[in-house]
Design an enzyme around this catalytic site. Structure first.
Site, mmCIF file in Angstrom:
data_model
loop_
_atom_site.group_PDB
_atom_site.id
_atom_site.type_symbol
_atom_site.label_atom_id
_atom_site.label_comp_id
_atom_site.label_asym_id
_atom_site.label_seq_id
_atom_site.Cartn_x
_atom_site.Cartn_y
_atom_site.Cartn_z
ATOM 1 N N VAL A 74 3.654 0.995 2.949
ATOM 2 C CA VAL A 74 3.800 -0.309 3.630
ATOM 3 C C VAL A 74 4.109 -1.535 3.023
ATOM 4 O O VAL A 74 3.579 -1.798 1.755
ATOM 5 C CB VAL A 74 2.127 -0.474 4.232
ATOM 6 C CG1 VAL A 74 2.113 -1.829 5.008
ATOM 7 C CG2 VAL A 74 1.772 0.796 4.821
ATOM 8 N N ILE B 227 1.417 9.770 3.339
ATOM 9 C CA ILE B 227 2.256 9.881 4.326
ATOM 10 C C ILE B 227 3.373 8.749 4.206
ATOM 11 O O ILE B 227 4.639 9.127 4.576
ATOM 12 C CB ILE B 227 1.954 10.203 5.766
ATOM 13 C CG1 ILE B 227 0.715 11.199 5.675
ATOM 14 C CG2 ILE B 227 2.854 10.345 6.926
ATOM 15 C CD1 ILE B 227 1.080 12.525 5.946
ATOM 16 N N ALA B 228 2.914 7.695 3.936
ATOM 17 C CA ALA B 228 3.846 6.451 4.330
ATOM 18 C C ALA B 228 3.475 5.378 3.092
ATOM 19 O O ALA B 228 2.465 5.475 2.453
ATOM 20 C CB ALA B 228 3.610 6.173 5.676
ATOM 21 N N ASP C 135 -9.384 8.425 13.803
ATOM 22 C CA ASP C 135 -9.004 8.443 12.311
ATOM 23 C C ASP C 135 -9.801 7.068 11.751
ATOM 24 O O ASP C 135 -9.228 6.340 10.911
ATOM 25 C CB ASP C 135 -7.558 8.256 11.853
ATOM 26 C CG ASP C 135 -7.422 8.662 10.422
ATOM 27 O OD1 ASP C 135 -8.378 9.012 9.734
ATOM 28 O OD2 ASP C 135 -6.188 8.319 9.958
ATOM 29 N N ALA D 127 0.869 -1.144 0.016
ATOM 30 C CA ALA D 127 0.018 0.034 0.004
ATOM 31 C C ALA D 127 0.901 1.402 -0.003
ATOM 32 O O ALA D 127 2.119 1.343 0.629
ATOM 33 C CB ALA D 127 -0.814 -0.069 1.301
HETATM 34 N N1 LIG Z 1 -1.210 -4.223 10.264
HETATM 35 C C1 LIG Z 1 -1.460 -4.342 8.962
HETATM 36 N N2 LIG Z 1 -1.598 -5.535 8.496
HETATM 37 C C2 LIG Z 1 -1.925 -5.544 7.240
HETATM 38 N N3 LIG Z 1 -2.272 -4.585 6.149
HETATM 39 C C3 LIG Z 1 -1.968 -3.318 6.706
HETATM 40 C C4 LIG Z 1 -1.602 -3.202 8.189
HETATM 41 N N4 LIG Z 1 -1.135 -1.772 8.524
HETATM 42 C C5 LIG Z 1 -1.427 -1.215 7.173
HETATM 43 N N5 LIG Z 1 -1.985 -2.127 6.206
HETATM 44 C C6 LIG Z 1 -2.266 -1.813 4.900
HETATM 45 O O1 LIG Z 1 -1.828 -0.784 4.383
HETATM 46 C C7 LIG Z 1 -2.588 0.412 4.200
HETATM 47 C C8 LIG Z 1 -2.038 1.704 4.397
HETATM 48 O O2 LIG Z 1 -1.809 1.536 6.099
HETATM 49 P P1 LIG Z 1 -1.758 3.021 6.825
HETATM 50 O O3 LIG Z 1 -3.501 3.406 6.913
HETATM 51 O O4 LIG Z 1 -1.408 2.805 8.198
HETATM 52 O O5 LIG Z 1 -1.190 4.071 6.246
HETATM 53 P P2 LIG Z 1 -1.288 5.707 6.277
HETATM 54 O O6 LIG Z 1 -0.081 6.199 5.389
HETATM 55 O O7 LIG Z 1 -1.508 6.103 7.408
HETATM 56 O O8 LIG Z 1 -2.749 5.869 4.988
HETATM 57 P P3 LIG Z 1 -3.773 6.644 5.538
HETATM 58 O O9 LIG Z 1 -3.539 7.844 6.480
HETATM 59 O O10 LIG Z 1 -4.356 7.346 4.067
HETATM 60 O O11 LIG Z 1 -4.964 5.897 5.993
HETATM 61 C C9 LIG Z 1 -3.780 -0.080 4.949
HETATM 62 O O12 LIG Z 1 -5.006 0.543 4.252
HETATM 63 C C10 LIG Z 1 -3.960 -1.566 4.721
HETATM 64 O O13 LIG Z 1 -4.210 -2.060 3.565
#
Ligand SMILES: Nc1ncnc2c1ncn2[C@@H]1O[C@H](COP(=O)(O)OP(=O)(O)OP(=O)(O)O)[C@@H](O)[C@H]1O
Length: 546
Positions: free
Chosen positions: A135, A132-133, A284, A128
């Protein structure tokens, strides 16, 4: 140079989507109006699409920081017209991933070990990628599946630059557009800055995740993934990988035979538990962050990720919220008004009758609908709008809570359209109120506050003296101001109440002091029962309906 470049980019997008339409030309001072009329955007034809869609597309073109801003703004229906809020809800932050070798470099720099030593397997293509980040999936040496979240390189600079430009625009709007002030643009942008900067620190997200996990340890309502602290840094977060059905995939949930009613009700229960039991809530709760464990569909369990943004409430906020919600559902608008004045949320000189009438005007239409369609979030939003007219200061923690509540309600009703929020939440709220004034809750509160009370004991005579002195002043004031008799008697009543409270506090204090002597934990058999009875009697007098 970067700033100028970015500014040009923004002006270019404004031109193409003719966002100048949002500026209220007639209200601008002459020089600004001239500037607007001569500006390059007027050379561009207006795209034949609604203004909301133009705004959405422009934000998408301006990049992830603006997209996220738009997403947050879309929840502020109290500030935005409905067509814009609805369109902004459709904003998607599909951001191309950054290079994997860059991700690897950040991980290795942060965790001070090569990736090959940290993981048995590391997927270089991200699973993903967000604003901001991004994964990556990985497997630890002990075989556990994890995800590795890595902050986008250079994102902080971009954020600071974009926020500086947003603030510039917000200040222009606030200073030169009378009506624009109502939107509180500077406050909205600053609020956003806070949120997004906090999200840059993954150590903070990890800490929030651990706290939430602890709060719901062993719960059948929700599961929070485990954080691997030894592999966590401000730019890298390693946590347990979870598998579940995304909450927005209602079709798959139905196919899996999930008990949708229970699932929807549990969402509300989780929210109220977080707010009232823990005073620590995931703020959130957008669908991308919520999954469902369907391994036991009759007993579905939520899984929450991305705990970067959390809200906390003080005991006063909690009490304010619970009492307001209860009073609202009893349609006791006077009580809602009195609560706001007595807690100091709106100035003490506010006229209860006027405030009550204003609250009634905005709340009564909500009850036009069947009880199951009533929205707590909407009620709070209307309440804040009204209270603001009566000079209530914006309370960011309550706005965050109200937005989360709107999200939870939206989600719940999507899962189970007949979800009756009130019957799910009422027992919870009433129970909470009861527990606060029941003996165990009282004792806990007394033990908690006893040291503060003891510390303040030497000042008690002075406080009492001031209270009496104020009373004497009030008497004189009363004679001199026949015209303001009504408001004076209110103040007098308040003061009398205050005086009574002081005596009662003294009573409680004496009992509490007796109990607080020695810091051994109190056992039931060792409790100084006469003091406890006194404390209970004192608090009963203090809390009984006035
Ligand atoms: N612990 C986890 N297990 C499985 N998938 C995960 C996990 N953490 C994150 N993901 C996957 O990665 C995606 C992005 O993670 P996350 O929401 O933490 O990122 P973000 O950069 O904060 O995104 P946003 O702020 O746009 O929601 C999630 O929608 C999910 O599909």
């Amino acid at each position: 140079m970067r700033r100028i470049n970015r500014l040009f980019q923004i002006v270019w997008v404004i031109c193409r989507y003719r966002l100048d339409e949002f500026a209220p030309l007639t209200l601008l001072p002459l020089p600004l109006r001239l500037l607007f009329l001569l500006a390059p955007w007027r050379l561009f034809p207006k795209p034949q699409i609604p203004r909301g869609e133009r705004l959405r597309r422009a934000l998408e073109e301006l990049g992830p920081i603006f997209v996220k801003f738009g997403q947050i703004l879309s929840t502020r229906k109290d500030l935005l017209p409905e067509d814009l809020a609805d369109e902004l809800k459709r904003l998607q932050d599909k951001v191309p991933p950054f290079a994997s070798d860059m991700a690897v470099r950040i991980i290795e720099e942060s965790l001070k070990s090569p990736v090959s030593e940290l993981f048995a397997d590391f997927q270089t293509y991200p699973m993903a990628s967000a604003s901001i980040a991004q994964v990556h999936a990985a497997t630890l040496k002990n075989g556990k599946e994890v995800v590795v979240k890595v902050i986008r390189p250079g994102i902080e600079k971009t954020i600071r630059l974009d926020i500086a430009l947003m603030l510039l625009v917000a200040r222009l709007v606030e200073n030169y557009w009378e009506d624009g002030k109502r939107l509180h643009p500077v406050e909205v942008v600053k609020d956003y800055e806070h949120t997004i900067i906090d999200e840059l620190d993954l150590q903070r997200e990890a800490a929030n995740t651990s706290q939430l996990k602890r709060n719901f340890a062993g719960s059948e309502l929700i599961y929070i993934p485990e954080v691997y602290w030894e592999m966590t840094h401000s730019r890298v977060l390693v946590m347990e990988r979870i598998y579940g059905v995304p909450i927005a995939d209602v079709e798959q949930l139905r196919k899996a035979n999930v008990n949708m009613k229970l699932l929807a009700e549990r969402g509300v229960e989780i929210f109220f538990t977080q707010v009232f039991r823990d005073s620590f809530f995931h703020a959130d709760m957008h669908p991308g962050n919520i999954f469902v464990d369907v391994s036991n569909p009759a007993n579905p369990r939520y899984i929450a990720i991305d705990c970067g943004i959390v809200g906390t409430l003080t005991p006063e906020d909690q009490s304010y919220l619970a009492r307001n919600l209860l009073a609202f559902f009893r349609r006791d608008y006077r009580q809602v008004a009195v609560l706001h004045i007595s807690s100091g949320w709106v100035p003490g000189h506010t006229r209860v009758n006027e405030f009550e009438a204003a609250i009634r005007t905005v709340c009564e239409p909500i009850f036009e609908r069947p009880l199951k369609d009533i929205s707590f979030g909407q009620f709070l939003m209307r309440l804040f709008q009204t209270a603001r007219r009566f000079d209530m200061e914006v309370q960011p923690q309550l706005v965050l809570l109200q937005k989360t509540l709107l999200n939870i309600e939206g989600l719940g009703r999507q899962l189970y359209p007949d979800l009756d929020l009130w019957s799910t939440a009422q027992p919870f709220l009433e129970n909470w109120m009861k527990q606060r004034i029941a003996p165990p809750g009282l004792l806990k509160a007394i033990k908690q506050h006893a040291p503060d009370w003891i510390e303040q004991t030497p000042e008690l005579p002075q406080i009492l003296y001031e209270a009496f002195d104020q009373l004497r002043h009030l008497d004189r004031y009363n004679q001199a101001n026949q015209d303001s008799l009504a408001s004076l008697s209110r103040a007098f009543e308040k003061d009398k109440q205050q005086r009574r409270d002081f005596w009662l506090a003294g009573l409680v204090l004496a009992s509490a002091a007796a109990m607080a002597i020695g810091d051994q934990p109190l056992r039931l058999t060792e409790l100084p029962w006469p003091s406890v009875m006194l404390a209970v009697a004192g608090l009963y007098l203090l809390m009984r309906p006035k």
